[in-house]
Design a protein around this motif. Structure first.
Motif, PDB file in Angstrom:
ATOM      1  N   ALA A   1       4.871   5.016  -5.441  1.00 37.33           N
ATOM      2  CA  ALA A   1       5.163   6.129  -4.643  1.00 37.33           C
ATOM      3  C   ALA A   1       4.560   7.448  -5.387  1.00 37.33           C
ATOM      4  O   ALA A   1       5.142   8.562  -4.980  1.00 37.33           O
ATOM      5  N   GLY A   2       3.494   7.526  -6.214  1.00 38.57           N
ATOM      6  CA  GLY A   2       2.874   8.618  -6.922  1.00 38.57           C
ATOM      7  C   GLY A   2       2.073   9.296  -6.076  1.00 38.57           C
ATOM      8  O   GLY A   2       2.098   9.027  -4.854  1.00 38.57           O
ATOM      9  N   GLY A   3       1.283  10.352  -6.690  1.00 39.92           N
ATOM     10  CA  GLY A   3       0.349  11.013  -5.913  1.00 39.92           C
ATOM     11  C   GLY A   3      -0.618  10.369  -5.211  1.00 39.92           C
ATOM     12  O   GLY A   3      -0.947  10.799  -3.931  1.00 39.92           O
ATOM     13  N   ALA A   4      -1.276   9.360  -5.524  1.00 39.59           N
ATOM     14  CA  ALA A   4      -2.289   8.719  -4.608  1.00 39.59           C
ATOM     15  C   ALA A   4      -1.495   8.036  -3.434  1.00 39.59           C
ATOM     16  O   ALA A   4      -2.361   7.741  -2.375  1.00 39.59           O
TER      17      ALA A   4
ATOM     18  N   ASN B   1       9.322   1.675  -4.773  1.00 43.86           N
ATOM     19  CA  ASN B   1       8.913   2.316  -6.099  1.00 43.86           C
ATOM     20  C   ASN B   1      10.007   2.339  -7.246  1.00 43.86           C
ATOM     21  O   ASN B   1      11.250   2.306  -6.837  1.00 43.86           O
ATOM     22  N   ARG B   2       9.682   2.131  -8.491  1.00 42.68           N
ATOM     23  CA  ARG B   2      10.924   2.336  -9.524  1.00 42.68           C
ATOM     24  C   ARG B   2      11.768   3.289  -9.241  1.00 42.68           C
ATOM     25  O   ARG B   2      13.045   3.058  -9.174  1.00 42.68           O
ATOM     26  N   THR B   3      11.062   4.771  -9.263  1.00 38.81           N
ATOM     27  CA  THR B   3      12.146   5.797  -8.898  1.00 38.81           C
ATOM     28  C   THR B   3      12.078   5.693  -7.441  1.00 38.81           C
ATOM     29  O   THR B   3      11.370   6.427  -6.478  1.00 38.81           O
TER      30      THR B   3
ATOM     31  N   ARG C   1      11.373   8.811  -4.850  1.00 42.73           N
ATOM     32  CA  ARG C   1       9.967   9.229  -4.450  1.00 42.73           C
ATOM     33  C   ARG C   1       9.601   8.369  -3.325  1.00 42.73           C
ATOM     34  O   ARG C   1       8.762   9.120  -2.460  1.00 42.73           O
TER      35      ARG C   1
ATOM     36  N   THR D   1      -0.270   0.942  -5.726  1.00 39.16           N
ATOM     37  CA  THR D   1      -0.919   2.139  -6.057  1.00 39.16           C
ATOM     38  C   THR D   1       0.112   2.626  -7.502  1.00 39.16           C
ATOM     39  O   THR D   1      -0.173   3.918  -7.652  1.00 39.16           O
ATOM     40  N   THR D   2       0.668   1.749  -8.016  1.00 40.48           N
ATOM     41  CA  THR D   2       1.136   2.106  -9.341  1.00 40.48           C
ATOM     42  C   THR D   2       0.185   2.437 -10.375  1.00 40.48           C
ATOM     43  O   THR D   2      -0.856   1.653 -10.076  1.00 40.48           O
ATOM     44  N   SER D   3       0.514   2.613 -11.577  1.00 39.61           N
ATOM     45  CA  SER D   3      -0.456   2.814 -12.690  1.00 39.61           C
ATOM     46  C   SER D   3      -0.256   1.344 -13.417  1.00 39.61           C
ATOM     47  O   SER D   3      -1.088   1.193 -14.451  1.00 39.61           O
TER      48      SER D   3
ATOM     49  N   MET E   1      -3.070  -1.065 -15.192  1.00 38.82           N
ATOM     50  CA  MET E   1      -4.412  -0.429 -15.769  1.00 38.82           C
ATOM     51  C   MET E   1      -4.173  -0.503 -17.413  1.00 38.82           C
ATOM     52  O   MET E   1      -3.299  -0.804 -18.183  1.00 38.82           O
TER      53      MET E   1
ATOM     54  N   ILE F   1      -5.364  -0.304  -6.474  1.00 37.14           N
ATOM     55  CA  ILE F   1      -6.263   0.909  -6.643  1.00 37.14           C
ATOM     56  C   ILE F   1      -6.586   1.153  -7.911  1.00 37.14           C
ATOM     57  O   ILE F   1      -7.562   2.033  -8.305  1.00 37.14           O
TER      58      ILE F   1
ATOM     59  N   GLY G   1     -10.434  -1.821  -6.663  1.00 38.54           N
ATOM     60  CA  GLY G   1     -10.110  -0.380  -6.561  1.00 38.54           C
ATOM     61  C   GLY G   1     -11.252   0.379  -6.835  1.00 38.54           C
ATOM     62  O   GLY G   1     -11.283   1.830  -6.454  1.00 38.54           O
TER      63      GLY G   1
ATOM     64  N   LEU H   1     -12.684   4.659  -5.119  1.00 40.41           N
ATOM     65  CA  LEU H   1     -13.482   5.914  -6.177  1.00 40.41           C
ATOM     66  C   LEU H   1     -14.657   6.312  -5.365  1.00 40.41           C
ATOM     67  O   LEU H   1     -15.120   7.544  -5.263  1.00 40.41           O
TER      68      LEU H   1
HETATM   69  N1  LIG Z   1      -9.278   3.824  -7.031  1.00 45.35           N
HETATM   70  C1  LIG Z   1      -9.045   5.131  -7.062  1.00 45.35           C
HETATM   71  O1  LIG Z   1     -10.015   5.690  -6.506  1.00 45.35           O
HETATM   72  C2  LIG Z   1      -7.993   5.687  -7.502  1.00 45.35           C
HETATM   73  C3  LIG Z   1      -7.393   7.021  -7.002  1.00 45.35           C
HETATM   74  C4  LIG Z   1      -6.252   7.455  -7.325  1.00 45.35           C
HETATM   75  C5  LIG Z   1      -5.575   7.059  -8.256  1.00 45.35           C
HETATM   76  N2  LIG Z   1      -5.994   5.756  -8.896  1.00 45.35           N
HETATM   77  C6  LIG Z   1      -5.043   5.212 -10.003  1.00 45.35           C
HETATM   78  O2  LIG Z   1      -3.774   4.691  -9.157  1.00 45.35           O
HETATM   79  C7  LIG Z   1      -2.710   4.833  -9.989  1.00 45.35           C
HETATM   80  C8  LIG Z   1      -1.883   5.521  -9.776  1.00 45.35           C
HETATM   81  O3  LIG Z   1      -2.348   7.043  -9.505  1.00 45.35           O
HETATM   82  P1  LIG Z   1      -1.477   8.308  -9.161  1.00 45.35           P
HETATM   83  O4  LIG Z   1      -2.251   9.600  -9.208  1.00 45.35           O
HETATM   84  O5  LIG Z   1      -0.748   8.069  -7.981  1.00 45.35           O
HETATM   85  O6  LIG Z   1      -0.362   8.403 -10.357  1.00 45.35           O
HETATM   86  P2  LIG Z   1       1.148   8.797 -10.550  1.00 45.35           P
HETATM   87  O7  LIG Z   1       1.199  10.176  -9.701  1.00 45.35           O
HETATM   88  O8  LIG Z   1       1.430   9.274 -11.909  1.00 45.35           O
HETATM   89  O9  LIG Z   1       2.108   7.731  -9.925  1.00 45.35           O
HETATM   90  C9  LIG Z   1       2.359   6.548 -10.947  1.00 45.35           C
HETATM   91  C10 LIG Z   1       2.892   5.543 -10.031  1.00 45.35           C
HETATM   92  O10 LIG Z   1       3.372   4.433 -10.894  1.00 45.35           O
HETATM   93  C11 LIG Z   1       4.655   4.138 -11.153  1.00 45.35           C
HETATM   94  N3  LIG Z   1       4.855   3.501 -12.446  1.00 45.35           N
HETATM   95  C12 LIG Z   1       4.275   4.224 -13.510  1.00 45.35           C
HETATM   96  N4  LIG Z   1       4.673   3.342 -14.890  1.00 45.35           N
HETATM   97  C13 LIG Z   1       5.612   2.387 -14.277  1.00 45.35           C
HETATM   98  C14 LIG Z   1       6.579   1.632 -14.778  1.00 45.35           C
HETATM   99  N5  LIG Z   1       6.582   1.305 -16.161  1.00 45.35           N
HETATM  100  N6  LIG Z   1       7.341   0.683 -14.225  1.00 45.35           N
HETATM  101  C15 LIG Z   1       7.228   0.818 -12.554  1.00 45.35           C
HETATM  102  N7  LIG Z   1       6.479   1.924 -12.023  1.00 45.35           N
HETATM  103  C16 LIG Z   1       5.864   2.753 -12.973  1.00 45.35           C
HETATM  104  C17 LIG Z   1       5.203   5.231 -10.750  1.00 45.35           C
HETATM  105  O11 LIG Z   1       6.621   5.170 -10.604  1.00 45.35           O
HETATM  106  P3  LIG Z   1       7.705   6.157 -10.654  1.00 45.35           P
HETATM  107  O12 LIG Z   1       7.327   6.881  -9.555  1.00 45.35           O
HETATM  108  O13 LIG Z   1       9.058   5.349 -10.800  1.00 45.35           O
HETATM  109  O14 LIG Z   1       7.387   7.041 -12.131  1.00 45.35           O
HETATM  110  C18 LIG Z   1       4.310   5.975  -9.609  1.00 45.35           C
HETATM  111  O15 LIG Z   1       4.735   5.058  -8.645  1.00 45.35           O
HETATM  112  C19 LIG Z   1      -3.552   5.456 -11.729  1.00 45.35           C
HETATM  113  O16 LIG Z   1      -3.704   4.250 -12.237  1.00 45.35           O
HETATM  114  C20 LIG Z   1      -4.643   5.937 -11.150  1.00 45.35           C
HETATM  115  O17 LIG Z   1      -5.747   5.851 -12.139  1.00 45.35           O
HETATM  116  C21 LIG Z   1      -7.112   5.115  -8.338  1.00 45.35           C
END
Ligand SMILES: NC(=O)c1ccc[n+]([C@@H]2O[C@H](COP(=O)([O-])OP(=O)(O)OC[C@H]3O[C@@H](n4cnc5c(N)ncnc54)[C@H](OP(=O)(O)O)[C@@H]3O)[C@@H](O)[C@H]2O)c1
Length: 277
Positions: free
Chosen positions: A130-133, A153-155, A158, A191-193, A196, A218, A241, A245
């Motif tokens: 449930a992050g930015g993407a 989502n872990r949190t 969100r 959609t989590t990281s 990666m 993604i 994914g 991009l």
């Molecule tokens: N293919 C593409 O074009 C594209 C576009 C955008 C993003 N992405 C990729 O998508 C991923 C997410 O991007 P974002 O911008 O949404 O990032 P973000 O806002 O930082 O969100 C990160 C997400 O991952 C979760 N997460 C991180 N560490 C975790 C853990 N140890 N255990 C459980 N959940 C965890 C977070 O959960 P919490 O809320 O609990 O922290 C949150 O849901 C990144 O890898 C980014 O590179 C790819």
């Protein structure tokens, strides 16, 4: 068209693949111009952007950590950018900044272009993260006629916050219970990281997912994440994914040049470093 002056802002930014994509299209369409990476630290965002306006930029892309902070610096926002609450593309017109969001298009187009005749209608969708993407992806899904979205989502808060985008169509599932809620799912999205490079793995057992479900991640470094490997073994159709991009970049290029370019297999190989020009 006069020579294009564009780039991508972020911090850090040297890793960005966007210059490869936009320079490829400039060359393909025989357009003059440049597309550069521009490192702007968060505390310099406003002045950094004003410099781009003064230097005659036509527009720029925005990546981490500026996608949300730039909202208030834009003079106008597209409906998508307003609802998603983030801007990934700016067009500069008469020194005014017009903020757009093309991430949602990138996500939806990647699925549609990867699976012939894919239709979101009546699909039950499970989103991990449930992050930015995620907000952009939900916005994109809301333009289609899906049945229901489950988000875990872990949190959990969100995920709860995202419910307001479509309260009657979104249900939040506890992170610890995600594996027990896959048996009626048609599309699983990470959609989590997690998964990666240099991040922990996404630990999930998807054996409850129906064989005919599609799985997409993604994350695109690596291209075949553990989730996608597991899905392949289970005979699920997969979508990587990298297409998100490439496809999010297409409407950005169109905004600046009025040309909607293609995300060709050659461009994908170039971005993945499998070929060079
Ligand atoms: N293919 C593409 O074009 C594209 C576009 C955008 C993003 N992405 C990729 O998508 C991923 C997410 O991007 P974002 O911008 O949404 O990032 P973000 O806002 O930082 O969100 C990160 C997400 O991952 C979760 N997460 C991180 N560490 C975790 C853990 N140890 N255990 C459980 N959940 C965890 C977070 O959960 P919490 O809320 O609990 O922290 C949150 O849901 C990144 O890898 C980014 O590179 C790819």
């Amino acid at each position: 068209m006069k020579s294009l002056k564009a780039g991508v802002i972020g911090h850090p930014i040297s890793h960005s693949k966007s210059p490869i994509i936009h320079q490829y299209w400039l060359q393909q369409h025989e357009l003059e111009g440049s597309y550069k990476t521009i490192d702007i630290a968060p505390e310099n965002l406003e002045s950094g952007i004003q410099n781009l306006v003064s230097e005659g930029y036509d527009g720029f892309n925005i990546t981490i950590p500026h996608k949300e902070n730039i909202l208030t610096l834009c003079d106008e926002l597209s409906p998508a950018a307003k609802i998603i609450g983030a801007v990934n593309t700016v067009k500069i017109k008469n020194k005014k900044l017009i903020g757009h969001n093309t991430d949602y298009f990138g996500f939806i187009e990647n699925i549609k272009m990867s699976i012939a005749n894919y239709n979101f209608k009546d699909k039950n969708i499970f989103i991990l993260g449930a992050g930015g993407a995620t907000r952009a992806i939900i916005y994109g899904l809301l333009q289609e006629k899906f049945s229901k979205i489950y988000i875990s989502n872990r949190t959990q808060g969100r995920a709860e916050n995202l419910k307001e985008m479509a309260p009657e169509k979104i249900e939040v599932i506890e992170w610890s219970g995600k594996e027990n809620n896959l048996s009626n799912i048609n599309l699983l999205i990470n959609t989590t990281s997690l998964g990666m490079v240099n991040h922990p793995e996404l630990e999930i057992n998807i054996s409850n997912l129906p064989d005919n479900a599609t799985v997409t991640d993604i994350v695109y470094t690596p291209l075949l994440t553990d989730l996608l490997k597991q899905a392949k073994i289970n005979n699920n159709q997969i979508v990587t994914g990298i297409g998100m991009l490439l496809h999010q970049a297409r409407p950005a290029f169109e905004l600046w040049t009025r040309i909607m370019p293609d995300a060709s297999p050659e461009l994908e190989k170039l971005v993945l470093g499998e070929i060079s020009v």
